[in-house]
Design a protein around this motif. Structure first.
Motif, mmCIF file in Angstrom:
data_model
loop_
_atom_site.group_PDB
_atom_site.id
_atom_site.type_symbol
_atom_site.label_atom_id
_atom_site.label_comp_id
_atom_site.label_asym_id
_atom_site.label_seq_id
_atom_site.Cartn_x
_atom_site.Cartn_y
_atom_site.Cartn_z
ATOM 1 N N THR A 12 0.830 -1.201 0.000
ATOM 2 C CA THR A 12 0.000 0.000 0.000
ATOM 3 C C THR A 12 0.869 1.256 0.000
ATOM 4 O O THR A 12 1.991 1.238 0.507
ATOM 5 C CB THR A 12 -0.946 0.022 1.223
ATOM 6 O OG1 THR A 12 -1.748 1.194 1.168
ATOM 7 C CG2 THR A 12 -0.186 0.002 2.525
ATOM 8 N N SER A 13 0.327 2.303 -0.545
ATOM 9 C CA SER A 13 1.008 3.607 -0.476
ATOM 10 C C SER A 13 0.558 4.374 0.764
ATOM 11 O O SER A 13 1.105 5.436 1.071
ATOM 12 C CB SER A 13 0.715 4.418 -1.739
ATOM 13 O OG SER A 13 -0.672 4.654 -1.858
ATOM 14 N N ALA A 14 -0.393 3.850 1.516
ATOM 15 C CA ALA A 14 -0.876 4.493 2.739
ATOM 16 C C ALA A 14 0.031 4.093 3.906
ATOM 17 O O ALA A 14 -0.382 3.382 4.829
ATOM 18 C CB ALA A 14 -2.324 4.115 3.007
ATOM 19 N N VAL A 15 1.269 4.564 3.885
ATOM 20 C CA VAL A 15 2.251 4.154 4.887
ATOM 21 C C VAL A 15 1.849 4.565 6.302
ATOM 22 O O VAL A 15 2.265 3.937 7.272
ATOM 23 C CB VAL A 15 3.670 4.682 4.544
ATOM 24 C CG1 VAL A 15 4.200 4.026 3.293
ATOM 25 C CG2 VAL A 15 3.677 6.183 4.399
ATOM 26 N N ALA A 66 0.315 1.654 8.166
ATOM 27 C CA ALA A 66 1.092 0.416 8.133
ATOM 28 C C ALA A 66 0.757 -0.526 9.284
ATOM 29 O O ALA A 66 0.628 -1.735 9.087
ATOM 30 C CB ALA A 66 2.588 0.730 8.121
ATOM 31 N N GLU A 67 0.595 0.019 10.488
ATOM 32 C CA GLU A 67 0.280 -0.840 11.636
ATOM 33 C C GLU A 67 -1.066 -1.540 11.451
ATOM 34 O O GLU A 67 -1.208 -2.735 11.741
ATOM 35 C CB GLU A 67 0.276 -0.026 12.922
ATOM 36 C CG GLU A 67 0.082 -0.891 14.149
ATOM 37 C CD GLU A 67 0.192 -0.108 15.449
ATOM 38 O OE1 GLU A 67 -0.231 -0.672 16.472
ATOM 39 O OE2 GLU A 67 0.666 1.037 15.442
ATOM 40 N N ASP A 68 -2.060 -0.816 10.942
ATOM 41 C CA ASP A 68 -3.368 -1.429 10.692
ATOM 42 C C ASP A 68 -3.280 -2.509 9.625
ATOM 43 O O ASP A 68 -3.859 -3.590 9.774
ATOM 44 C CB ASP A 68 -4.383 -0.365 10.256
ATOM 45 C CG ASP A 68 -4.686 0.631 11.363
ATOM 46 O OD1 ASP A 68 -4.689 0.232 12.549
ATOM 47 O OD2 ASP A 68 -4.907 1.805 11.045
ATOM 48 N N PHE A 69 -2.545 -2.228 8.547
ATOM 49 C CA PHE A 69 -2.401 -3.218 7.483
ATOM 50 C C PHE A 69 -1.620 -4.432 7.969
ATOM 51 O O PHE A 69 -1.894 -5.562 7.570
ATOM 52 C CB PHE A 69 -1.757 -2.606 6.249
ATOM 53 C CG PHE A 69 -2.697 -1.734 5.459
ATOM 54 C CD1 PHE A 69 -3.850 -2.249 4.913
ATOM 55 C CD2 PHE A 69 -2.435 -0.383 5.265
ATOM 56 C CE1 PHE A 69 -4.735 -1.465 4.188
ATOM 57 C CE2 PHE A 69 -3.303 0.418 4.542
ATOM 58 C CZ PHE A 69 -4.451 -0.125 4.009
ATOM 59 N N ASN A 101 -1.694 -5.631 11.025
ATOM 60 C CA ASN A 101 -2.651 -6.415 11.805
ATOM 61 C C ASN A 101 -3.618 -7.185 10.916
ATOM 62 O O ASN A 101 -3.967 -8.333 11.205
ATOM 63 C CB ASN A 101 -3.409 -5.507 12.771
ATOM 64 C CG ASN A 101 -2.524 -4.989 13.879
ATOM 65 O OD1 ASN A 101 -1.529 -5.607 14.238
ATOM 66 N ND2 ASN A 101 -2.872 -3.830 14.424
ATOM 67 N N ILE A 102 -4.058 -6.571 9.841
ATOM 68 C CA ILE A 102 -4.942 -7.259 8.891
ATOM 69 C C ILE A 102 -4.217 -8.436 8.260
ATOM 70 O O ILE A 102 -4.748 -9.552 8.181
ATOM 71 C CB ILE A 102 -5.444 -6.289 7.799
ATOM 72 C CG1 ILE A 102 -6.400 -5.266 8.407
ATOM 73 C CG2 ILE A 102 -6.096 -7.047 6.642
ATOM 74 C CD1 ILE A 102 -6.730 -4.103 7.504
ATOM 75 N N LEU A 103 -2.983 -8.209 7.825
ATOM 76 C CA LEU A 103 -2.195 -9.269 7.195
ATOM 77 C C LEU A 103 -1.986 -10.436 8.151
ATOM 78 O O LEU A 103 -2.178 -11.595 7.775
ATOM 79 C CB LEU A 103 -0.848 -8.689 6.739
ATOM 80 C CG LEU A 103 0.091 -9.603 5.987
ATOM 81 C CD1 LEU A 103 -0.541 -10.070 4.677
ATOM 82 C CD2 LEU A 103 1.404 -8.884 5.697
ATOM 83 N N LEU A 104 -1.639 -10.157 9.394
ATOM 84 C CA LEU A 104 -1.448 -11.225 10.369
ATOM 85 C C LEU A 104 -2.764 -11.934 10.693
ATOM 86 O O LEU A 104 -2.791 -13.155 10.864
ATOM 87 C CB LEU A 104 -0.815 -10.671 11.643
ATOM 88 C CG LEU A 104 0.636 -10.221 11.501
ATOM 89 C CD1 LEU A 104 1.116 -9.556 12.785
ATOM 90 C CD2 LEU A 104 1.533 -11.378 11.115
ATOM 91 N N GLY A 105 -3.860 -11.176 10.756
ATOM 92 C CA GLY A 105 -5.167 -11.790 10.992
ATOM 93 C C GLY A 105 -5.548 -12.753 9.893
ATOM 94 O O GLY A 105 -6.018 -13.872 10.149
ATOM 95 N N VAL A 106 -5.329 -12.353 8.656
ATOM 96 C CA VAL A 106 -5.621 -13.233 7.522
ATOM 97 C C VAL A 106 -4.718 -14.458 7.567
ATOM 98 O O VAL A 106 -5.171 -15.594 7.365
ATOM 99 C CB VAL A 106 -5.466 -12.476 6.178
ATOM 100 C CG1 VAL A 106 -5.527 -13.436 5.010
ATOM 101 C CG2 VAL A 106 -6.536 -11.402 6.048
ATOM 102 N N ALA A 107 -3.447 -14.265 7.866
ATOM 103 C CA ALA A 107 -2.504 -15.389 7.927
ATOM 104 C C ALA A 107 -2.920 -16.411 8.982
ATOM 105 O O ALA A 107 -2.781 -17.616 8.762
ATOM 106 C CB ALA A 107 -1.096 -14.875 8.209
ATOM 107 N N HIS A 108 -3.471 -15.947 10.098
ATOM 108 C CA HIS A 108 -3.894 -16.869 11.155
ATOM 109 C C HIS A 108 -5.139 -17.666 10.770
ATOM 110 O O HIS A 108 -5.474 -18.646 11.432
ATOM 111 C CB HIS A 108 -4.143 -16.113 12.460
ATOM 112 C CG HIS A 108 -2.896 -15.813 13.207
ATOM 113 N ND1 HIS A 108 -2.279 -14.592 13.145
ATOM 114 C CD2 HIS A 108 -2.138 -16.578 14.023
ATOM 115 C CE1 HIS A 108 -1.209 -14.620 13.900
ATOM 116 N NE2 HIS A 108 -1.084 -15.806 14.438
ATOM 117 N N THR A 109 -5.843 -17.262 9.731
ATOM 118 C CA THR A 109 -7.027 -18.010 9.309
ATOM 119 C C THR A 109 -6.709 -19.084 8.275
ATOM 120 O O THR A 109 -7.568 -19.885 7.952
ATOM 121 C CB THR A 109 -8.110 -17.076 8.726
ATOM 122 O OG1 THR A 109 -7.636 -16.482 7.520
ATOM 123 C CG2 THR A 109 -8.500 -16.000 9.713
ATOM 124 N N VAL A 110 -5.482 -19.108 7.766
ATOM 125 C CA VAL A 110 -5.093 -20.099 6.755
ATOM 126 C C VAL A 110 -4.989 -21.469 7.408
ATOM 127 O O VAL A 110 -4.398 -21.629 8.468
ATOM 128 C CB VAL A 110 -3.751 -19.721 6.095
ATOM 129 C CG1 VAL A 110 -3.272 -20.827 5.154
ATOM 130 C CG2 VAL A 110 -3.884 -18.418 5.329
#
Length: 79
Positions: A26-29, A32-35, A37-46
């Motif tokens: 993302t260009s919305a640096v 970054a902390e929110d993104f 958390n989203i990335l880690l949340g998605v990873a934990h659902t795999v």
């Protein structure tokens, strides 16, 4: 060209031959902390367990997570 934030997570299966790579850019640096958390949340659902199998066939994937575990927290957040 401006700044970008890039996050990458690799999730492996128990057999070692299975791997999923999840990436978010993302260009919305400033978010970054929110993104992250989203990335880690998605990873934990795999999961590498077939959800169409019954609990006995799926093994550990067929059980409910421990109430205070990270898995339970992620399941609560993502439904």
């Amino acid at each position: 060209m401006g700044d970008i934030w890039q996050g990458t997570v690799a999730v492996t299966g128990s057999g070692g031959s299975e791997i999923v790579l999840i990436q978010l850019v993302t260009s919305a640096v400033e978010m970054a902390e929110d993104f992250r958390n989203i990335l880690l949340g998605v990873a934990h659902t795999v999961s590498f367990t077939d959800p169409s199998l019954s609990g006995d066939e799926a093994g550990a994937g067929g059980r409910e997570p421990e109430p205070d575990s990270v898995v339970a927290a992620v399941k609560s957040v993502f439904g």
